[in-house]
Design an enzyme around this catalytic site. Structure first.
Site, PDB file in Angstrom:
ATOM      1  N   ARG A 177      -3.933  -1.907  16.196  1.00 13.92           N
ATOM      2  CA  ARG A 177      -4.755  -2.182  15.021  1.00 13.92           C
ATOM      3  C   ARG A 177      -5.041  -3.678  14.869  1.00 13.92           C
ATOM      4  O   ARG A 177      -5.066  -4.222  13.762  1.00 13.92           O
ATOM      5  CB  ARG A 177      -4.076  -1.665  13.730  1.00 13.92           C
ATOM      6  CG  ARG A 177      -3.823  -0.179  13.708  1.00 13.92           C
ATOM      7  CD  ARG A 177      -5.118   0.644  13.756  1.00 13.92           C
ATOM      8  NE  ARG A 177      -4.809   2.058  13.759  1.00 13.92           N
ATOM      9  CZ  ARG A 177      -4.595   2.769  14.868  1.00 13.92           C
ATOM     10  NH1 ARG A 177      -4.690   2.184  16.051  1.00 13.92           N
ATOM     11  NH2 ARG A 177      -4.329   4.048  14.799  1.00 13.92           N
ATOM     12  N   SER A 310      -5.784   5.709   6.278  1.00  9.12           N
ATOM     13  CA  SER A 310      -4.377   5.328   6.393  1.00  9.12           C
ATOM     14  C   SER A 310      -4.199   3.944   5.774  1.00  9.12           C
ATOM     15  O   SER A 310      -4.779   2.967   6.253  1.00  9.12           O
ATOM     16  CB  SER A 310      -3.947   5.305   7.854  1.00  9.12           C
ATOM     17  OG  SER A 310      -4.024   6.598   8.409  1.00  9.12           O
ATOM     18  N   GLU A 411      -3.214  -1.692   5.938  1.00  6.54           N
ATOM     19  CA  GLU A 411      -4.194  -1.652   7.019  1.00  6.54           C
ATOM     20  C   GLU A 411      -5.564  -2.143   6.553  1.00  6.54           C
ATOM     21  O   GLU A 411      -6.262  -2.834   7.296  1.00  6.54           O
ATOM     22  CB  GLU A 411      -4.297  -0.230   7.579  1.00  6.54           C
ATOM     23  CG  GLU A 411      -5.100  -0.126   8.846  1.00  6.54           C
ATOM     24  CD  GLU A 411      -4.931   1.215   9.541  1.00  6.54           C
ATOM     25  OE1 GLU A 411      -5.958   1.759   9.974  1.00  6.54           O
ATOM     26  OE2 GLU A 411      -3.801   1.713   9.645  1.00  6.54           O
TER      27      GLU A 411
END
Length: 420
Positions: A177, A310, A411
């Site tokens: 990520r 998420s 995130e």
């Protein structure tokens, strides 16, 4: 184009109208660029004026404060996809194909194009919200695939040199990520940099992908294999893999509310026939008009869909941190940011085992809560403010840290609030 030409509409949207979680304040200036020249000019102009710059894609990975954004919000309206002549591109393996997608292309539109064309390599990323430009900033991944494995180069505008340049795959420094682009925005996890936040130093203009000319691919994720009724490693048609991924994501509440694309500020951002396809794979059966989380007509009210997806990244721990976890905590081999071996664990598992279960709310009737289907999604149940989502996030972070000694990192890009 700046704003909307319809005189019945406000000249600028709120960030609540542009994001999947449906929260965020007013915007001083909104530019929807129709050409690369206009896109670069908008970025250059904001920087020249010293104004905060927010380049926004699908608004799925963004949690913005309730206060007005006193800067420029820019959206790339270019949605072109081109298949290149492989003979003109040295280094492309036999059976491979090179595809250039402009940054404003809706990511799932791109996946659908590839699957329909018989190009394999991104079908596992079906249903991921956002745009092609955002996909490489975040290095999106799901169901055994990461965008990094398919990227060959990224064409960017460098806000520092004020020039267009090309970054190859190695220049991107992809990680879990993360990318060189995302790293330019932060000095530490969830700690914004002074110079380039909330938009990276390198603004994506287009991405060149290398995929395979193959209508089948291996099923590389256990949950997906189960959904397809096959063994891991078995080959399946990529069209079947795509449909299975959409259904699995829908069962978790991880497909965005497609009816948001009926909003005047979102209309045209996604191919409408794909909106219909995704609706049929999820819970929504029609384009019924209800009141959305921001109080606008035109959105279907489905509490589990109004989220940033998420919300927390899976932590990557060193050996000592991992040893302190309970024996039954998930553990996967990973690489720490410094390149050393690490152990990745599950943020969803930590949240659940810290006492924050599906549907958790801070109090009865709260407007923000965990999804009824997935503990990683913090949802706007209707009428929530950004401060409500942030308060819920902090309570979960504090609870997980108190229980396991691990601080979860958001995130999404968090604008105007501190969620370190």
């Amino acid at each position: 184009m700046t704003g909307q030409t319809d005189s019945s509409q406000p000249t600028t949207p709120t960030l609540a109208q542009l994001t999947t979680v449906g929260v965020g304040g007013a915007v001083d200036r909104f530019v929807e660029a129709q050409s690369e020249e206009e896109f670069i000019a908008a970025v250059r102009g904001a920087d020249a004026e010293g104004l905060p710059l927010l380049v926004i894609g699908g608004g799925s990975n963004l949690l913005a404060d309730d206060e007005p954004f006193h800067g420029v919000v820019v959206r790339d309206a270019r949605r072109g996809i081109s298949v290149l002549d492989d003979d003109a591109h040295a280094g492309v393996d036999a059976g491979a194909v090179s595809i250039v997608a402009q940054a404003g292309v809706n990511w799932d539109d791109f996946v659908a194009f590839c699957v329909d064309s018989g190009f394999s390599g991104v079908e596992g990323l079906s249903g991921v919200p956002g745009t092609v430009g955002a996909s490489v900033v975040q290095n999106i991944g799901a169901y055994g695939q990461e965008v990094a494995s398919s990227v060959s180069s990224v064409r960017v505008f460098d806000r520092e040199s004020k020039r267009v340049s090309q970054l190859d795959r190695n220049d991107m420094h992809f990680g879990y990520r993360s990318s060189a682009l995302k790293s330019s925005m932060y000095t530490a996890p969830a700690t914004p940099a002074d110079s380039y936040f909330p938009t990276p130093r390198y603004v994506v203009l287009s991405v060149t992908f290398t995929l395979q000319r193959n209508e089948t691919n291996e099923v590389a994720f256990g949950q997906l294999a189960k959904a397809l009724g096959v063994e891991m490693g078995e080959r399946m048609p990529i069209a079947d893999i795509r449909q299975a991924v959409l259904k699995v994501r829908a069962a978790k509440g991880m497909l965005e509310d497609m009816s948001r694309y009926l909003s005047p500020w979102m209309r045209g951002c996604k191919n409408f026939h794909i909106v219909t396809d995704v609706l049929s794979a999820g819970k929504l059966a029609s384009h019924d008009r209800f009141t959305n989380v921001s109080g606008e007509a035109g959105f279907h009210q489905d509490f589990d869909r109004h989220s940033c997806g998420s919300f927390f990244m899976n932590p990557i721990l060193d050996a000592a941190q991992a040893a302190a976890l309970p024996e039954d905590a998930p553990r996967f081999d990973a690489v720490l940011p410094d390149g050393q071996p690490g152990i990745k664990t599950s943020a969803a598992w930590l949240i659940d085992h810290a006492g924050f279960h599906k549907s958790y709310q801070l109090h009865d009737g709260a407007s923000a809560g965990l999804s009824t289907l997935h503990t990683l999604a913090l949802t706007n149940r209707g009428g929530a403010k950004a401060s409500d989502i942030a308060e819920l996030a902090r309570v979960i972070q504090d609870g997980v840290e108190a229980k396991f000694g691990v601080r979860l990192v958001p995130e999404p890009v968090v604008v105007g609030m501190d969620l370190r």
